[in-house]
Scaffold this motif. Structure first.
Motif, PDB file in Angstrom:
ATOM      1  N   GLU A 150       0.926  -1.077  -0.050  1.00 38.45           N
ATOM      2  CA  GLU A 150      -0.098   0.032  -0.088  1.00 38.45           C
ATOM      3  C   GLU A 150       1.217   0.961  -0.299  1.00 38.45           C
ATOM      4  O   GLU A 150       1.938   1.159   0.811  1.00 38.45           O
ATOM      5  CB  GLU A 150      -0.917  -0.027   0.749  1.00 38.45           C
ATOM      6  N   LEU A 151       0.342   2.157  -1.361  1.00 41.94           N
ATOM      7  CA  LEU A 151       1.337   3.259  -0.903  1.00 41.94           C
ATOM      8  C   LEU A 151       0.783   4.412  -0.502  1.00 41.94           C
ATOM      9  O   LEU A 151      -0.946   4.457  -1.613  1.00 41.94           O
ATOM     10  CB  LEU A 151       2.244   3.199  -2.536  1.00 41.94           C
ATOM     11  N   GLY A 152       0.858   5.276  -0.420  1.00 42.20           N
ATOM     12  CA  GLY A 152      -0.062   7.185  -0.036  1.00 42.20           C
ATOM     13  C   GLY A 152      -0.427   6.764   1.539  1.00 42.20           C
ATOM     14  O   GLY A 152      -0.886   5.137   1.545  1.00 42.20           O
ATOM     15  N   SER A 153      -1.709   7.446   1.475  1.00 41.02           N
ATOM     16  CA  SER A 153      -3.081   7.783   2.923  1.00 41.02           C
ATOM     17  C   SER A 153      -3.566   8.465   2.554  1.00 41.02           C
ATOM     18  O   SER A 153      -3.526   9.342   1.026  1.00 41.02           O
ATOM     19  CB  SER A 153      -2.435   7.878   3.389  1.00 41.02           C
TER      20      SER A 153
ATOM     21  N   LEU B  35      10.349   7.620   1.670  1.00 42.87           N
ATOM     22  CA  LEU B  35       9.463   7.917   0.151  1.00 42.87           C
ATOM     23  C   LEU B  35       8.737   8.519  -0.258  1.00 42.87           C
ATOM     24  O   LEU B  35       7.651   7.269  -0.176  1.00 42.87           O
ATOM     25  CB  LEU B  35      10.429   7.456  -1.269  1.00 42.87           C
ATOM     26  N   ASP B  36       8.375   8.953  -1.451  1.00 45.23           N
ATOM     27  CA  ASP B  36       6.801   8.601  -1.829  1.00 45.23           C
ATOM     28  C   ASP B  36       6.920   7.785  -3.125  1.00 45.23           C
ATOM     29  O   ASP B  36       7.389   8.657  -4.305  1.00 45.23           O
ATOM     30  CB  ASP B  36       7.140  10.450  -2.738  1.00 45.23           C
ATOM     31  N   LEU B  37       7.261   7.030  -2.776  1.00 46.29           N
ATOM     32  CA  LEU B  37       6.981   5.926  -3.822  1.00 46.29           C
ATOM     33  C   LEU B  37       5.767   6.076  -4.449  1.00 46.29           C
ATOM     34  O   LEU B  37       5.517   5.192  -5.431  1.00 46.29           O
ATOM     35  CB  LEU B  37       6.757   4.663  -3.343  1.00 46.29           C
ATOM     36  N   LEU B  38       4.685   6.649  -4.493  1.00 41.88           N
ATOM     37  CA  LEU B  38       2.757   6.747  -4.574  1.00 41.88           C
ATOM     38  C   LEU B  38       3.401   7.549  -5.946  1.00 41.88           C
ATOM     39  O   LEU B  38       2.666   7.049  -7.218  1.00 41.88           O
ATOM     40  CB  LEU B  38       1.904   7.907  -4.017  1.00 41.88           C
ATOM     41  N   SER B  39       4.334   8.556  -5.674  1.00 39.25           N
ATOM     42  CA  SER B  39       4.199   9.618  -7.087  1.00 39.25           C
ATOM     43  C   SER B  39       5.421   8.038  -8.834  1.00 39.25           C
ATOM     44  O   SER B  39       5.153   8.533  -9.001  1.00 39.25           O
ATOM     45  CB  SER B  39       5.359  10.356  -7.345  1.00 39.25           C
ATOM     46  N   LEU B  40       5.905   8.046  -8.084  1.00 41.13           N
ATOM     47  CA  LEU B  40       6.709   6.871  -8.259  1.00 41.13           C
ATOM     48  C   LEU B  40       6.057   5.934  -9.303  1.00 41.13           C
ATOM     49  O   LEU B  40       6.212   5.307 -10.300  1.00 41.13           O
ATOM     50  CB  LEU B  40       7.654   6.006  -7.823  1.00 41.13           C
TER      51      LEU B  40
END
Length: 505
Positions: free
Chosen positions: A199-202, A210-215
């Protein structure tokens, strides 16, 4: 249509054909044993519809198509494919235009079309949790009763899915003000190639680490398979109106775009179409376009009635000062939607005036739109092919539509070369090879032009962090050193100087 381009796929290194066939048979047997019978398609008549996405120039039959209905079935599929080293290409509605969902010959297409539930809509928090197979427009349809909607609106929004939007970081005609997918997604739940759920972001304003969601957004299914997305919803504006402005010169229209932004105005949408595009669209949609203009601009304002009235007056003044020969403001909601319907139906309209078309996607600085359009006009003469131009003028995202007939010898190849030259022109102009359609298989050669080996190696290293075995959507987006070497040699061999026409300006 002539035979589409064939994409070679190598067999596993040093694996005899008979042993590879046995391995594939075992993998298929494992999939069929772990999933419902109707969820695994292997007959050619069943897999043929999945041979390509919206980019029909490239096709490949997959080994099998898997249609899971639950996240557990996605996990099971990925674990089996990882165990047997089967490549996996995730697929939404198949509307992508860069070949990102084109299958692998010895791999599995993982269709997420049946994961199509809106899990939760929280009107107070202005969020929605949806599965990847939910159509883009369906989110706004459900949110409408709460006075909310989902802002990104690709031209294919009636069919494209949110999972595909996440893969390509899709935008739409209102992306100038409201942003791309990456600006409207709060969290993503997905499964790695090894079958691990992440799960990435919230829903919180920020998350640790790290901002893995944008990745992941825009990674084209190369890092994980998305199973759930949490999106932002925004209040529906009280009023929206569109100014349609005509120009007798495409460069004047391009300069008008820059003038609007320079005046501190950020329209809800700012789109441009040239004469070839409007003349193809108008008979199809009857949008009310000025078909005698060399170019038209569509500029939308939304907000309260007072805000819209003030901004529309400001936009009109800027457009007239920039040389607009005519300005027409939508009088009601039906007329506003009709103006946008023409722009959003430019792609199918191209299909009415040409047996085939090739939709490009590149981004350049707004100030150089006029230069690029003049260069494209010269390319039309050199390649002996017509081109319609429609684009998100506000952020410089071009969508040239190259018209050709694949049944005519040489036209498919000329269209392909025409498109490659446009992309490399975008790079030369200080832009990039994609705005919202992704790289896929279509633009992988131009990745060799835009990036050096150190950057490409960094991209490959990052992919290995998520997908060590390299099974998720292989042969896409990140070119190998061998491919870059071949493309460089091909360009030198053919002696093409892509940007020589620019010297004429």
């Amino acid at each position: 249509m002539n035979a589409p381009h064939e994409i070679p796929h190598e067999r596993a290194a040093d694996t005899p054909p008979n042993l590879e066939r046995l391995s594939l048979e075992r993998a298929l047997a494992a999939l069929q044993a772990s999933l419902p019978t109707h969820a695994v398609l292997v007959a050619e008549e069943d897999t043929r519809p999945y041979e390509c996405d919206g980019l029909t120039m490239y096709r490949e039959l997959p080994l099998a198509v898997v249609l899971p209905e639950t996240e557990d079935e996605v996990v099971a599929t990925l674990r089996i494919c990882h165990e047997h080293r089967l490549p996996v290409v995730a697929r939404g509605a198949g509307t992508g235009l860069s070949g990102g969902a084109m299958p692998h010959a010895r791999g599995v297409v993982l269709s997420l079309a049946r994961l199509n539930r809106i899990v939760e809509l929280d009107a107070r928090a202005c969020t929605a949790r949806v599965q990847p197979g939910v159509r883009n427009l369906a989110i706004s349809d459900v949110a409408r009763e709460h006075g909310l909607y989902y802002a990104p609106d690709p031209s294919s929004q009636i069919a494209c899915t949110i999972g595909g939007n996440v893969a390509e970081n899709s935008g739409g005609v209102h992306c100038l003000k409201y942003g791309l997918t990456v600006h409207n997604v709060l969290a993503v739940r997905g499964v790695t190639s090894e079958g691990e759920i992440v799960e990435l972001g919230s829903a919180a304003p920020d998350t640790p680490g790290l901002d893995l969601l944008s990745l992941v957004i825009g990674s084209e299914g190369m890092l994980l398979v998305v199973t759930e997305v949490t999106v932002k919803l925004i209040p529906k504006p009280v009023l929206a109106r569109v100014v349609m402005a005509s120009f007798d010169d495409v460069e004047a229209a391009s300069n008008a775009v820059a003038s609007i932004i320079a005046a501190g105005i950020i329209p809800a949408g700012l789109e441009m179409m040239d004469k070839a595009a409007t003349r193809a669209v108008e008979p199809f949609v009857k949008a009310g376009y000025d078909v005698d203009a060399e170019a038209i601009l569509l500029a939308e304002s939304d907000g309260t009635p007072e805000e819209v009235e003030d901004e529309i007056a400001h936009i009109e003044a800027v457009l007239k000062a920039a040389g607009a020969t005519r300005c027409q403001v939508s009088e009601n909601e039906a007329e506003r939607l009709r103006f946008w319907a023409g722009r959003k139906n430019a792609f199918p309209a191209a299909g009415r005036v040409s047996p085939d078309y090739y939709c490009m996607d590149g981004t350049i600085p707004r100030s150089r739109v006029g230069e690029v359009l003049r260069a494209i006009a010269l390319m039309e003469e050199r390649y002996a092919l017509r081109c319609m131009n429609v684009f998100h003028a506000g952020d410089g995202n071009l969508h040239p539509l190259i018209l050709f007939d694949a049944n005519q010898p040489g036209e498919l190849e000329r269209a392909d070369a025409f498109g490659a030259e446009i992309l490399e022109l975008c790079i030369a102009m200080g832009g990039t090879i994609t705005g919202e359609h992704g790289v896929g298989i279509e633009k992988i050669n131009q990745m060799c032009v835009q990036f050096g080996r150190p950057e490409l190696d960094a991209f490959a290293s990052l992919k290995r962090c998520f997908d060590r075995a390299g099974l998720l959507n292989p042969d896409k987006l990140i070119p190998t050193p061998h491919r870059c070497a071949e493309y460089g040699a091909m360009k030198v061999h053919h002696g093409r100087v892509p940007f020589s026409d620019l010297e004429r300006f």
